[in-house]
Design a protein around this motif. Structure first.
Motif, mmCIF file in Angstrom:
data_model
loop_
_atom_site.group_PDB
_atom_site.id
_atom_site.type_symbol
_atom_site.label_atom_id
_atom_site.label_comp_id
_atom_site.label_asym_id
_atom_site.label_seq_id
_atom_site.Cartn_x
_atom_site.Cartn_y
_atom_site.Cartn_z
ATOM 1 N N GLU A 1 -2.538 6.699 -3.120
ATOM 2 C CA GLU A 1 -3.960 6.358 -3.164
ATOM 3 C C GLU A 1 -4.838 7.600 -2.947
ATOM 4 O OE1 GLU A 1 -4.811 3.039 -0.563
ATOM 5 O OE2 GLU A 1 -3.134 1.915 -1.429
ATOM 6 N N VAL A 2 -4.408 8.463 -1.991
ATOM 7 C CA VAL A 2 -5.165 9.696 -1.741
ATOM 8 C C VAL A 2 -5.145 10.577 -2.989
ATOM 9 C CG1 VAL A 2 -5.157 11.867 -0.452
ATOM 10 C CG2 VAL A 2 -4.911 9.697 0.757
ATOM 11 N N THR B 1 -7.382 9.299 -5.778
ATOM 12 C CA THR B 1 -8.806 9.398 -5.458
ATOM 13 C C THR B 1 -9.272 10.853 -5.505
ATOM 14 O OG1 THR B 1 -8.476 7.546 -3.955
ATOM 15 C CG2 THR B 1 -10.583 8.673 -3.813
ATOM 16 N N ALA B 2 -8.430 11.741 -4.945
ATOM 17 C CA ALA B 2 -8.826 13.145 -4.834
ATOM 18 C C ALA B 2 -8.820 13.848 -6.196
ATOM 19 C CB ALA B 2 -7.906 13.870 -3.864
ATOM 20 N N PHE C 1 -14.128 7.871 1.660
ATOM 21 C CA PHE C 1 -13.142 8.287 0.675
ATOM 22 C C PHE C 1 -12.560 7.085 -0.072
ATOM 23 C CE2 PHE C 1 -8.968 10.109 -0.555
ATOM 24 C CZ PHE C 1 -9.447 11.195 -1.262
ATOM 25 N N GLU D 1 0.840 -1.204 0.000
ATOM 26 C CA GLU D 1 0.000 0.000 0.000
ATOM 27 C C GLU D 1 0.863 1.237 0.000
ATOM 28 O OE1 GLU D 1 -1.921 1.020 3.555
ATOM 29 O OE2 GLU D 1 -0.596 -0.128 4.831
ATOM 30 N N ALA E 1 -27.539 25.888 -4.985
ATOM 31 C CA ALA E 1 -27.202 26.046 -6.400
ATOM 32 C C ALA E 1 -28.436 26.406 -7.221
ATOM 33 C CB ALA E 1 -26.582 24.755 -6.932
ATOM 34 N N LYS F 1 -29.090 25.012 -15.298
ATOM 35 C CA LYS F 1 -30.046 25.921 -14.646
ATOM 36 C C LYS F 1 -30.686 26.845 -15.659
ATOM 37 C CE LYS F 1 -29.327 28.415 -11.025
ATOM 38 N NZ LYS F 1 -28.554 29.244 -10.078
ATOM 39 N N VAL G 1 -9.896 5.174 1.068
ATOM 40 C CA VAL G 1 -8.475 4.929 1.334
ATOM 41 C C VAL G 1 -8.256 4.861 2.857
ATOM 42 C CG1 VAL G 1 -6.121 5.787 1.046
ATOM 43 C CG2 VAL G 1 -7.819 6.196 -0.739
ATOM 44 N N GLN G 2 -7.557 3.831 3.336
ATOM 45 C CA GLN G 2 -7.271 3.715 4.769
ATOM 46 C C GLN G 2 -5.870 3.139 4.958
ATOM 47 O OE1 GLN G 2 -7.534 4.734 7.654
ATOM 48 N NE2 GLN G 2 -9.259 3.730 8.679
ATOM 49 N N ARG G 3 -5.194 3.656 5.970
ATOM 50 C CA ARG G 3 -3.870 3.131 6.299
ATOM 51 C C ARG G 3 -4.031 1.724 6.892
ATOM 52 N NH1 ARG G 3 0.087 7.065 6.594
ATOM 53 N NH2 ARG G 3 -1.390 8.723 7.032
ATOM 54 N N GLU G 4 -3.127 0.806 6.523
ATOM 55 C CA GLU G 4 -3.239 -0.582 6.981
ATOM 56 C C GLU G 4 -3.175 -0.673 8.519
ATOM 57 O OE1 GLU G 4 -4.034 -3.251 5.507
ATOM 58 O OE2 GLU G 4 -3.473 -4.771 6.985
ATOM 59 N N THR H 1 -23.660 22.556 -14.324
ATOM 60 C CA THR H 1 -24.881 22.836 -13.568
ATOM 61 C C THR H 1 -25.383 24.250 -13.847
ATOM 62 O OG1 THR H 1 -24.033 21.375 -11.855
ATOM 63 C CG2 THR H 1 -25.902 22.739 -11.254
ATOM 64 N N THR I 1 -0.368 5.011 0.905
ATOM 65 C CA THR I 1 -1.513 5.877 1.214
ATOM 66 C C THR I 1 -1.478 7.197 0.436
ATOM 67 O OG1 THR I 1 -1.393 4.925 3.404
ATOM 68 C CG2 THR I 1 -2.906 6.758 3.107
#
Lengths: 372, 57
Positions: free
Chosen positions: A86-87, A90-91, B13, A81, B55, A109, B15-18, A105, A83
């Protein structure tokens, strides 16, 4: 040096492609409304974001494949892994998606805000034609495919606007906010004009809203975009955008014609007049199913020529045209056609293609029947 | 409690630390994760509704 050359070539290619895409048939049109321009620029922004992502992802992949190949003694990394990585992966997509959703959007509208319209037009989808009704103006008409049958069957050369031409286009004024109220009589249709960035489902029993404010006069063509049966590809949409002055004249002429037609109900019509008018109505409304020669397409669409039930039972013939036949493809024409048209088409069907009943149906009788 | 919330956020999210995962599975209680998970799920939906309302308005 060689690398720089490659990047420059790629750069030129993409810049050229961007300009080329705008004018080509391969891309969506920029269109002629503010909304359609916004939709186009959104489409291009997101397209280029996707291109950049594709170039980066596949570039990294192919570079890695080449640079760290087995024959060069590369060893696979074996960690479980990471981290931080991975962050990031994902982000980053999350931010890209939100970044695309915000402008999208904002445009949505605007597209959905059909308030404060200058003109309301009811658009009704029918198998297989569009019916337009100018609300509050007493003007309504049916818009039928105008492409000659010979072009469809391949007996003559196809015209420039093959299957994209109608007898009566929807006429709208430029610079005015026109609200479209869309519904359908039978099955789901979809009213689609790419240049106006409108593609809205027309659903039986529901009224959907949309709106356009056309900036440039012109003729804009589209099609039904929801598979709706046999002639789905034969019910085009044509919008003719004209200056307000021209629109007012057109609307006045339309009203006058409707008034004259209403007067026509009261007088006695001759056989020849009814036959002439009936052939017209039959050709634009009935012929797509029952065929121009009345031979039909059995079993779904029965033949009218030599149809014994039709010849023997005038009452039932009239009822079929006015009220339709439930459970079959035969729609009710009591709202689509006016009394003159109904009388004419009935007279025509009872006296054409060897159906020689000699019976004449008068518009006044139909009007009486409809008002009961 | 704070630890549970942090673990649920990490699960949202993806994702997690092991090391944290091991910790959650040895010292944490399943019921507290379920309750906090449901509450935060509801909170997430409420936040989305608020954003959508702002919005649209």
């Amino acid at each position: 040096m060689r690398m720089r050359h490659v990047w420059m070539t790629a750069g030129t290619l993409f810049a050229g492609l961007g300009g080329h895409l705008q004018a080509s048939d391969w891309n969506m049109p920029v269109g002629v409304t503010d909304v359609s321009r916004e939709v186009y620029s959104l489409h291009m922004t997101i397209f280029w974001i996707c291109v950049i992502i594709g170039v980066v992802v596949f570039g990294a992949m192919f570079y890695s494949l080449f640079r760290y190949r087995h024959s060069q003694g590369a060893k696979a990394a074996k960690f479980h892994e990471h981290t931080t990585v991975e962050v990031i992966w994902t982000a980053l997509p999350l931010l890209i998606l939100v970044g695309m959703a915000v402008p999208a959007t904002a445009t949505l509208k605007k597209m959905y805000d059909a308030s404060d319209a200058d003109l309301d037009v009811m658009v009704t989808g029918q198998q297989w034609r569009w019916h337009y009704s100018y609300l509050g103006e007493d003007v309504d008409f049916t818009s039928n495919l105008a492409t000659p049958r010979e072009q469809i069957s391949g007996e003559s050369e196809k015209g420039e606007n093959y299957l994209l031409e109608v007898d009566e286009p929807l006429v709208l004024p430029v610079g005015k906010k026109v609200r479209l109220l869309l519904t359908a009589d039978d099955v789901i249709h979809s009213w689609w004009v790419p240049e106006l960035a409108v593609k809205q489902d027309a659903v039986p029993g529901f009224v959907n809203e949309n709106w356009v404010r056309i900036n440039e006069p012109g003729i804009y063509r589209g099609q039904c975009a929801e598979l709706c049966g046999k002639d789905h590809g034969f019910m085009p949409v044509v919008v003719e955008a004209v200056e307000q002055e021209q629109f007012d004249t057109w609307l006045a002429e339309r009203k006058a014609a409707a008034a004259q037609e209403a007067q026509g109900v009261d007088r006695e019509w001759t056989m020849d007049e009814l036959m002439e008018r009936g052939e017209q109505v039959y050709g634009s409304i009935c012929a797509s199913c029952h065929q121009a020669d009345g031979s039909g397409l059995p079993p779904a669409f029965p033949a009218l020529a030599g149809n014994q039930a039709l010849l023997d039972e005038p009452e039932r013939h009239l009822d079929t045209v006015v009220n339709g036949v439930s459970g079959t493809a035969m729609p009710a024409f009591r709202t689509t056609l006016n009394p003159v048209e109904i009388a004419a088409v009935i007279t025509y069907e009872r006296n054409a293609w060897g159906n020689e009943t000699g019976e004449v149906t008068q518009p006044a009788d139909i009007a009486d029947m409809l008002s009961e | 409690m704070w630890k549970t919330i942090k673990s649920v956020l990490a699960a949202f999210f993806g994702v997690q630390r092991e090391s944290r995962r091991q910790e959650d599975f040895t010292t944490g209680k399943a019921s507290s994760f379920i309750v906090v998970g449901i509450l935060m799920g509801v909170l997430f939906v409420v936040i989305l509704i608020v954003i959508a309302t702002l919005a649209a308005g």
